[in-house]
Motif scaffolding. Structure first.
Motif, PDB file in Angstrom:
ATOM      1  N   ARG A 295       0.837  -1.209   0.000  1.00  0.00           N
ATOM      2  CA  ARG A 295       0.000   0.000   0.000  1.00  0.00           C
ATOM      3  C   ARG A 295       0.869   1.256   0.000  1.00  0.00           C
ATOM      4  N   ILE A 296       2.155   1.090   0.288  1.00  0.00           N
ATOM      5  CA  ILE A 296       3.111   2.198   0.288  1.00  0.00           C
ATOM      6  C   ILE A 296       3.796   2.241  -1.071  1.00  0.00           C
ATOM      7  N   ASP A 297       3.856   3.404  -1.700  1.00  0.00           N
ATOM      8  CA  ASP A 297       4.397   3.499  -3.061  1.00  0.00           C
ATOM      9  C   ASP A 297       5.899   3.771  -3.108  1.00  0.00           C
ATOM     10  N   LEU A 298       6.572   3.853  -1.966  1.00  0.00           N
ATOM     11  CA  LEU A 298       8.012   4.126  -1.947  1.00  0.00           C
ATOM     12  C   LEU A 298       8.804   2.835  -2.148  1.00  0.00           C
ATOM     13  N   LYS A 411       4.032   5.905   5.825  1.00  0.00           N
ATOM     14  CA  LYS A 411       2.842   6.078   6.657  1.00  0.00           C
ATOM     15  C   LYS A 411       2.769   7.443   7.318  1.00  0.00           C
ATOM     16  N   ARG A 412       3.909   8.143   7.388  1.00  0.00           N
ATOM     17  CA  ARG A 412       3.914   9.429   8.095  1.00  0.00           C
ATOM     18  C   ARG A 412       3.829  10.632   7.171  1.00  0.00           C
ATOM     19  N   ILE A 413       4.178  10.467   5.917  1.00  0.00           N
ATOM     20  CA  ILE A 413       4.124  11.579   4.971  1.00  0.00           C
ATOM     21  C   ILE A 413       2.916  11.376   4.066  1.00  0.00           C
ATOM     22  N   PRO A 414       1.986  12.299   4.048  1.00  0.00           N
ATOM     23  CA  PRO A 414       0.756  12.148   3.260  1.00  0.00           C
ATOM     24  C   PRO A 414       1.047  11.892   1.783  1.00  0.00           C
ATOM     25  N   GLY A 415       0.206  11.059   1.185  1.00  0.00           N
ATOM     26  CA  GLY A 415       0.281  10.837  -0.252  1.00  0.00           C
ATOM     27  C   GLY A 415       1.012   9.586  -0.677  1.00  0.00           C
ATOM     28  N   HIS A 416       1.573   8.842   0.282  1.00  0.00           N
ATOM     29  CA  HIS A 416       2.353   7.655  -0.083  1.00  0.00           C
ATOM     30  C   HIS A 416       1.752   6.355   0.442  1.00  0.00           C
ATOM     31  N   PHE A 417       0.612   6.445   1.115  1.00  0.00           N
ATOM     32  CA  PHE A 417       0.037   5.275   1.773  1.00  0.00           C
ATOM     33  C   PHE A 417      -1.440   5.176   1.436  1.00  0.00           C
ATOM     34  N   ASP A 418      -1.795   4.185   0.620  1.00  0.00           N
ATOM     35  CA  ASP A 418      -3.185   3.958   0.221  1.00  0.00           C
ATOM     36  C   ASP A 418      -3.760   2.866   1.127  1.00  0.00           C
ATOM     37  N   GLU A 419      -4.275   3.280   2.289  1.00  0.00           N
ATOM     38  CA  GLU A 419      -4.632   2.330   3.345  1.00  0.00           C
ATOM     39  C   GLU A 419      -5.849   1.491   3.022  1.00  0.00           C
ATOM     40  N   GLU A 420      -6.815   2.026   2.309  1.00  0.00           N
ATOM     41  CA  GLU A 420      -8.130   1.392   2.193  1.00  0.00           C
ATOM     42  C   GLU A 420      -8.146   0.256   1.175  1.00  0.00           C
ATOM     43  N   CYS A 481      -0.041  -9.844   3.127  1.00  0.00           N
ATOM     44  CA  CYS A 481      -1.151  -8.894   2.997  1.00  0.00           C
ATOM     45  C   CYS A 481      -0.885  -7.699   3.897  1.00  0.00           C
ATOM     46  N   ASN A 482      -0.770  -6.531   3.284  1.00  0.00           N
ATOM     47  CA  ASN A 482      -0.628  -5.271   4.040  1.00  0.00           C
ATOM     48  C   ASN A 482       0.507  -5.313   5.063  1.00  0.00           C
ATOM     49  N   GLY A 483       1.614  -5.956   4.678  1.00  0.00           N
ATOM     50  CA  GLY A 483       2.780  -5.983   5.547  1.00  0.00           C
ATOM     51  C   GLY A 483       2.811  -7.125   6.540  1.00  0.00           C
TER      52      GLY A 483
END
Length: 590
Positions: A295-298, A411-420, A481-483
């Motif tokens: 879910r993290i794009d980095l 997870k701490r910087i907005p825009g890099h974590f698509d949680e849903e 799944c999700n880490g």
């Protein structure tokens, strides 16, 4: 409705107005609004119903009852003047003619408010778990668990799998964790072990001619707790297939698990089959983990060659991994907090630099990197305002530390974590062997029962050469799944000759294999089918479906972090006579 009630507390509707009913449950709350007028909330498994007290007789009865007592209310249903649209029974109320106490709560003070039990101290919740489970929010996780297990059983049965139970009392087996041992009364000095998994039994079933097996299997491991792992016991969807390849297992589990995540999951977006396959080495290089949260794009970049000779001591001769983010606007205090958290979690230090608005290196270790600037900008695709956090050390250390950095930044910087969403993938091609951190010797990396890729030939060609042995991959796979590792499995080593050779590589001879795995080795000499399987963790899947952060929230009666059952008082001492019966003596420590 059966038992002593005509309806449950979530059932009555406006269409029932005028009926005489009997409802039972726990007296959740009483709100007095006059000398002979009060609103009583009655709760059972199904919901709540409001009872209106309007007479002195009824008021005297409820004043004598403590909250959480169980009572029976017989009365007439009527329409409420002030409706509550938030609950199914919010349009009606019951006016009682009779209230009976069924089970008295003798305590004036509860250890916590039932509907807010999740806010209480965890150890208090676990000690009074029977009260904690009265909270509908807590109970709902257990209900969901029942529904998911039933759905897993249905889907596996539809695919032709037979549910077969395997023994709980068995022999101790080296499977990676500590065993729970059970003394054998009739065999002094000998012990049974509780199974860490039904691994050998399910492989023996394949050898016995069963084609497809599954079980919601209890597993027992004496290991420390984590947020995603409970100590003591857990449950898994154990499955095995005869004459099967890796792809047979993966596609079967995808067919079973995708509908479960879609039907019961908190998030409505679910990765569709076939899931992405990521080789282990690629996962470590790109994500710093064999359990990557997609879910993290980095992603992680290797800058080892670029920064060699820059003059910064920790980089010299080390593997250096970097994670870069654009549009970074955090203060220095934020960065310091990030670095401190990385060190706490990994035991290793991280470092950083920025590219300022003018495109110049700034902050952190930037003074060492002037000669590397252009190469770093190109490699990391840096833009003015980019932030780079780095980890250095031996390759594995640098990878894992960078993996933690990636997760924290994502997870701490907005825009890099698509949680849903549920981002599922397969990690494949695990190394067959590794060098043990404690022993410094060659050990099995994951599962000793896995078939090495290349079979006997690969083992023979690598024998005596540690580097070549470490390069052998196993037919092993994990579902992530999700880490979180959600399932683990392998194509099994069903050939006795290959099995013996695989164990010889870690210093165990044929006699050791026969001694440690007598039934399986013997069975394989009678013609075993190629077989493969996996074991998704039921508790962990439920945790993901509910979005809970602790696995204990989805287990009915969990132990605490110290492997204690505070409600039952386990573990506990036992009488000397009980110890004598099983030929055990407790020695006092001096």
């Amino acid at each position: 409705m059966t038992q002593s009630r005509t309806h449950n507390c979530g059932e009555l509707r406006l269409s029932d107005a005028g009926k005489e009913v009997t409802i039972v449950g726990w007296m959740e709350n009483v709100r007095e609004v006059g000398s002979n007028f009060a609103f009583l909330v009655l709760r059972d498994f199904y919901g709540t119903t409001q009872v209106v007290i309007e007479t002195e007789q009824m008021m005297n009865i409820i004043k004598s009852i403590n909250k959480e007592s169980t009572i029976s209310v017989t009365g007439t249903v009527r329409e409420r003047e002030s409706k509550n649209t938030k609950i199914p029974t919010g349009e009606i109320e019951v006016v009682p003619q009779d209230i009976q106490i069924l089970g008295k709560c003798i305590h004036n003070q509860l250890p916590f408010e039932i509907n807010k039990s999740k806010d209480a101290d965890e150890n208090v919740r676990l000690k009074y778990r029977f009260l904690d489970l009265r909270n509908p929010a807590v109970k709902s996780n257990i209900v969901l668990r029942c529904q998911v297990v039933a759905e897993l059983r249905r889907l596996m049965t539809e695919k032709g799998f037979l549910e077969i139970t395997t023994p709980i009392l068995t022999a101790s087996s080296p499977e990676g964790a500590r065993d729970y041992l059970v003394p054998a009364r009739n065999h002094p000095g000998k012990f049974y072990a509780l199974p860490q998994a039904p691994q050998q039994f399910k492989q023996l079933l394949m050898t016995s001619g069963f084609d497809r097996y599954f079980q919601i299997a209890p597993c027992f491991r004496d290991e420390d707790a984590r947020a995603d792992r409970t100590p003591g016991e857990f449950y898994q969807l154990d499955m095995e297939m005869a004459f099967a390849t890796q792809e047979d297992v993966l596609s079967t589990l995808e067919d079973v698990l995708v509908p479960v995540f879609e039907k019961f999951g908190k998030y409505k977006r679910v990765a569709q089959a076939p899931f992405r396959h990521i080789p282990y080495n690629e996962a470590m290089e790109r994500y710093g983990s064999d359990k990557p949260d997609l879910r993290i794009d980095l992603e992680i970049q290797d800058i080892s060659e670029i920064v060699q000779g820059c003059g910064f001591g920790p980089f010299e001769g080390a593997t250096v991994k970097a994670v870069a983010v654009d549009n970074f606007a955090q203060a220095r205090k934020w960065i310091d907090h990030l670095l401190a958290d990385v060190e706490v979690q990994t035991g290793n230090k991280a470092c950083w630099f920025k590219l300022d608005e003018n495109g110049e290196l700034a902050g952190g270790i930037s003074k060492f990197l002037g000669d590397c600037k252009d190469a770093l900008v190109e490699k990391l695709n840096l833009k003015p305002g980019s932030f780079v956090c780095m980890a250095a050390g031996k390759k594995a250390v640098a990878q894992k530390t960078a993996g933690v950095i990636r997760t924290m930044l994502g997870k701490r910087i907005p825009g890099h974590f698509d949680e849903e969403q549920y981002a599922l993938c397969w990690i494949v091609d695990f190394p067959m062997y590794e060098i043990g951190e404690e022993s410094g010797e060659l050990e099995f990396c994951h599962n000793p029962f896995s078939m090495p890729q290349g079979g006997l030939k690969a083992l023979e060609e690598a024998e005596g050469n540690t580097e070549k042995l470490l390069a052998i991959n196993a037919n092993q796979y994990d579902l992530v799944c999700n880490g979180y590792e959600t399932a683990s499995g392998a194509v099994r080593n069903h050939d006795p000759e290959i099995m013996v050779k695989a164990f010889q590589m870690v210093g165990l001879g044929e006699e050791d294999v026969k001694a440690k795995f007598p039934a399986m080795y013997n069975a394989f000499t009678y013609g075993a089918p190629p077989h493969a399987g996996a074991a998704p963790g039921v508790d962990r899947i439920i945790m993901l479906l509910t979005g809970e952060e602790s696995i204990r929230e989805v287990i009915t009666f969990p132990m605490n972090k110290n492997a204690q059952d505070l409600m039952m008082g386990a573990p506990t001492t036992v009488d000397k006579s009980q110890l004598d019966t099983v030929h055990i003596a407790i020695l006092d420590e001096e």
